[in-house]
Design a protein around this motif. Structure first.
Motif, PDB file in Angstrom:
ATOM      1  N   UNK A 111       0.824  -1.197   0.000  1.00  0.00           N
ATOM      2  CA  UNK A 111       0.000   0.000   0.000  1.00  0.00           C
ATOM      3  C   UNK A 111       0.871   1.266   0.000  1.00  0.00           C
ATOM      4  N   UNK A 112       1.862   1.288   0.856  1.00  0.00           N
ATOM      5  CA  UNK A 112       2.710   2.476   0.924  1.00  0.00           C
ATOM      6  C   UNK A 112       3.561   2.635  -0.320  1.00  0.00           C
ATOM      7  N   UNK A 113       3.873   1.569  -0.985  1.00  0.00           N
ATOM      8  CA  UNK A 113       4.645   1.653  -2.230  1.00  0.00           C
ATOM      9  C   UNK A 113       3.844   2.360  -3.308  1.00  0.00           C
ATOM     10  N   UNK A 114       2.521   2.141  -3.337  1.00  0.00           N
ATOM     11  CA  UNK A 114       1.680   2.829  -4.307  1.00  0.00           C
ATOM     12  C   UNK A 114       1.610   4.323  -4.014  1.00  0.00           C
ATOM     13  N   UNK A 115       1.507   4.677  -2.733  1.00  0.00           N
ATOM     14  CA  UNK A 115       1.463   6.092  -2.368  1.00  0.00           C
ATOM     15  C   UNK A 115       2.777   6.790  -2.693  1.00  0.00           C
ATOM     16  N   UNK A 116       3.873   6.097  -2.505  1.00  0.00           N
ATOM     17  CA  UNK A 116       5.176   6.681  -2.795  1.00  0.00           C
ATOM     18  C   UNK A 116       5.329   6.978  -4.281  1.00  0.00           C
ATOM     19  N   UNK A 117       4.783   6.126  -5.141  1.00  0.00           N
ATOM     20  CA  UNK A 117       4.904   6.309  -6.583  1.00  0.00           C
ATOM     21  C   UNK A 117       4.039   7.449  -7.098  1.00  0.00           C
ATOM     22  N   UNK A 118       2.926   7.767  -6.453  1.00  0.00           N
ATOM     23  CA  UNK A 118       2.008   8.794  -6.934  1.00  0.00           C
ATOM     24  C   UNK A 118       2.402  10.207  -6.489  1.00  0.00           C
ATOM     25  N   UNK A 119       3.326  10.294  -5.596  1.00  0.00           N
ATOM     26  CA  UNK A 119       3.734  11.616  -5.122  1.00  0.00           C
ATOM     27  C   UNK A 119       4.558  12.320  -6.185  1.00  0.00           C
ATOM     28  N   UNK A 120       4.380  13.635  -6.300  1.00  0.00           N
ATOM     29  CA  UNK A 120       5.180  14.351  -7.306  1.00  0.00           C
ATOM     30  C   UNK A 120       6.641  14.421  -6.887  1.00  0.00           C
ATOM     31  N   UNK A 121       7.497  14.362  -7.878  1.00  0.00           N
ATOM     32  CA  UNK A 121       8.926  14.436  -7.586  1.00  0.00           C
ATOM     33  C   UNK A 121       9.404  15.876  -7.519  1.00  0.00           C
ATOM     34  N   UNK A 122       8.733  16.737  -8.268  1.00  0.00           N
ATOM     35  CA  UNK A 122       9.107  18.148  -8.288  1.00  0.00           C
ATOM     36  C   UNK A 122       7.836  18.980  -8.168  1.00  0.00           C
ATOM     37  N   UNK A 123       7.774  19.813  -7.179  1.00  0.00           N
ATOM     38  CA  UNK A 123       6.599  20.640  -6.943  1.00  0.00           C
ATOM     39  C   UNK A 123       6.890  22.057  -7.415  1.00  0.00           C
ATOM     40  N   UNK A 124       6.255  22.465  -8.499  1.00  0.00           N
ATOM     41  CA  UNK A 124       6.469  23.801  -9.050  1.00  0.00           C
ATOM     42  C   UNK A 124       5.453  24.751  -8.428  1.00  0.00           C
ATOM     43  N   UNK A 125       5.919  25.633  -7.550  1.00  0.00           N
ATOM     44  CA  UNK A 125       5.020  26.536  -6.835  1.00  0.00           C
ATOM     45  C   UNK A 125       4.436  27.619  -7.729  1.00  0.00           C
ATOM     46  N   UNK A 126       5.059  27.872  -8.888  1.00  0.00           N
ATOM     47  CA  UNK A 126       4.535  28.891  -9.795  1.00  0.00           C
ATOM     48  C   UNK A 126       3.340  28.388 -10.600  1.00  0.00           C
ATOM     49  N   UNK A 127       3.174  27.073 -10.696  1.00  0.00           N
ATOM     50  CA  UNK A 127       2.045  26.514 -11.426  1.00  0.00           C
ATOM     51  C   UNK A 127       0.828  26.278 -10.542  1.00  0.00           C
ATOM     52  N   UNK A 128       1.002  26.361  -9.236  1.00  0.00           N
ATOM     53  CA  UNK A 128      -0.098  26.146  -8.309  1.00  0.00           C
ATOM     54  C   UNK A 128      -0.875  27.446  -8.173  1.00  0.00           C
ATOM     55  N   UNK A 129      -2.176  27.365  -8.324  1.00  0.00           N
ATOM     56  CA  UNK A 129      -3.029  28.549  -8.187  1.00  0.00           C
ATOM     57  C   UNK A 129      -3.324  28.774  -6.707  1.00  0.00           C
ATOM     58  N   UNK A 130      -2.816  29.890  -6.184  1.00  0.00           N
ATOM     59  CA  UNK A 130      -3.006  30.206  -4.774  1.00  0.00           C
ATOM     60  C   UNK A 130      -4.287  31.020  -4.585  1.00  0.00           C
ATOM     61  N   UNK A 131      -5.016  30.807  -3.491  1.00  0.00           N
ATOM     62  CA  UNK A 131      -6.171  31.657  -3.205  1.00  0.00           C
ATOM     63  C   UNK A 131      -5.705  33.045  -2.763  1.00  0.00           C
ATOM     64  N   UNK A 132      -6.595  34.007  -2.864  1.00  0.00           N
ATOM     65  CA  UNK A 132      -6.240  35.395  -2.542  1.00  0.00           C
ATOM     66  C   UNK A 132      -5.736  35.576  -1.106  1.00  0.00           C
ATOM     67  N   UNK A 133      -6.341  34.950  -0.090  1.00  0.00           N
ATOM     68  CA  UNK A 133      -5.768  35.104   1.262  1.00  0.00           C
ATOM     69  C   UNK A 133      -4.326  34.612   1.364  1.00  0.00           C
ATOM     70  N   UNK A 134      -3.965  33.582   0.607  1.00  0.00           N
ATOM     71  CA  UNK A 134      -2.577  33.100   0.619  1.00  0.00           C
ATOM     72  C   UNK A 134      -1.651  34.115  -0.034  1.00  0.00           C
ATOM     73  N   UNK A 135      -2.110  34.746  -1.110  1.00  0.00           N
ATOM     74  CA  UNK A 135      -1.300  35.767  -1.782  1.00  0.00           C
ATOM     75  C   UNK A 135      -1.087  36.960  -0.858  1.00  0.00           C
ATOM     76  N   UNK A 136      -2.153  37.366  -0.146  1.00  0.00           N
ATOM     77  CA  UNK A 136      -2.023  38.474   0.806  1.00  0.00           C
ATOM     78  C   UNK A 136      -1.058  38.104   1.923  1.00  0.00           C
ATOM     79  N   UNK A 137      -1.101  36.865   2.372  1.00  0.00           N
ATOM     80  CA  UNK A 137      -0.180  36.414   3.411  1.00  0.00           C
ATOM     81  C   UNK A 137       1.262  36.443   2.925  1.00  0.00           C
ATOM     82  N   UNK A 138       1.495  35.972   1.709  1.00  0.00           N
ATOM     83  CA  UNK A 138       2.849  35.983   1.147  1.00  0.00           C
ATOM     84  C   UNK A 138       3.336  37.419   0.970  1.00  0.00           C
ATOM     85  N   UNK A 139       2.451  38.308   0.462  1.00  0.00           N
ATOM     86  CA  UNK A 139       2.834  39.711   0.299  1.00  0.00           C
ATOM     87  C   UNK A 139       3.107  40.386   1.637  1.00  0.00           C
TER      88      UNK A 139
END
Length: 129
Positions: free
Chosen positions: A1-29
């Motif tokens: 079971x854990x082997x399947x979960x390990x394979x589905x995880x992304x290897x590289x997480x591109x934060x610029x492609x993730x759509x952030x909600x407005x409260x998160x953008x205000x927090x980052x700013x």
């Protein structure tokens, strides 16, 4: 079971492609504005204060320096950083007191933070220019 979960995880997480909600953008700013106000902001303020208080000639040199349009734009940017940091800080104080913690209220308050900080910056910029 854990082997399947390990394979589905992304290897590289591109934060610029993730759509952030407005409260998160205000927090980052809010965090970015705090950092920028601390490092370049405080030395610039101290340098300007020293030039203002050193002599009448250095005060006049500071005034002529602030007549350049590029420096005025930088100053307006720092005014926006300060006003955004202030408005977002007030928003976070209200959130800490459990005001506006529902999703709709949090989104509305983040819109207000952006609108008020931009509006006040435009007012200061019009007065400055």
């Amino acid at each position: 079971m854990e082997a399947k979960l390990q394979n589905k995880r992304p290897k590289h997480l591109n934060l610029f492609k993730i759509s952030q909600p407005l409260p998160a953008i205000v927090s980052i700013l809010h965090r970015v504005s705090g950092v920028l106000l601390f490092f370049p902001g405080i030395p610039f303020i101290l340098c300007g204060l020293q030039m203002m208080l050193e002599s009448p000639e250095s005060f006049e040199a500071l005034q002529t320096t602030f007549q350049s349009p590029a420096l005025k734009l930088i100053l307006i940017f720092f005014v926006w950083l300060c006003l955004h940091h202030l408005c977002a800080g007030i928003r976070y104080l209200a959130l800490d007191l459990h005001y506006g913690i529902s999703l709709a209220q949090a989104r509305a308050s983040s819109k207000w933070v952006l609108a008020i900080s931009i509006f006040l910056s435009i007012l200061v910029g019009a007065r400055l220019w």
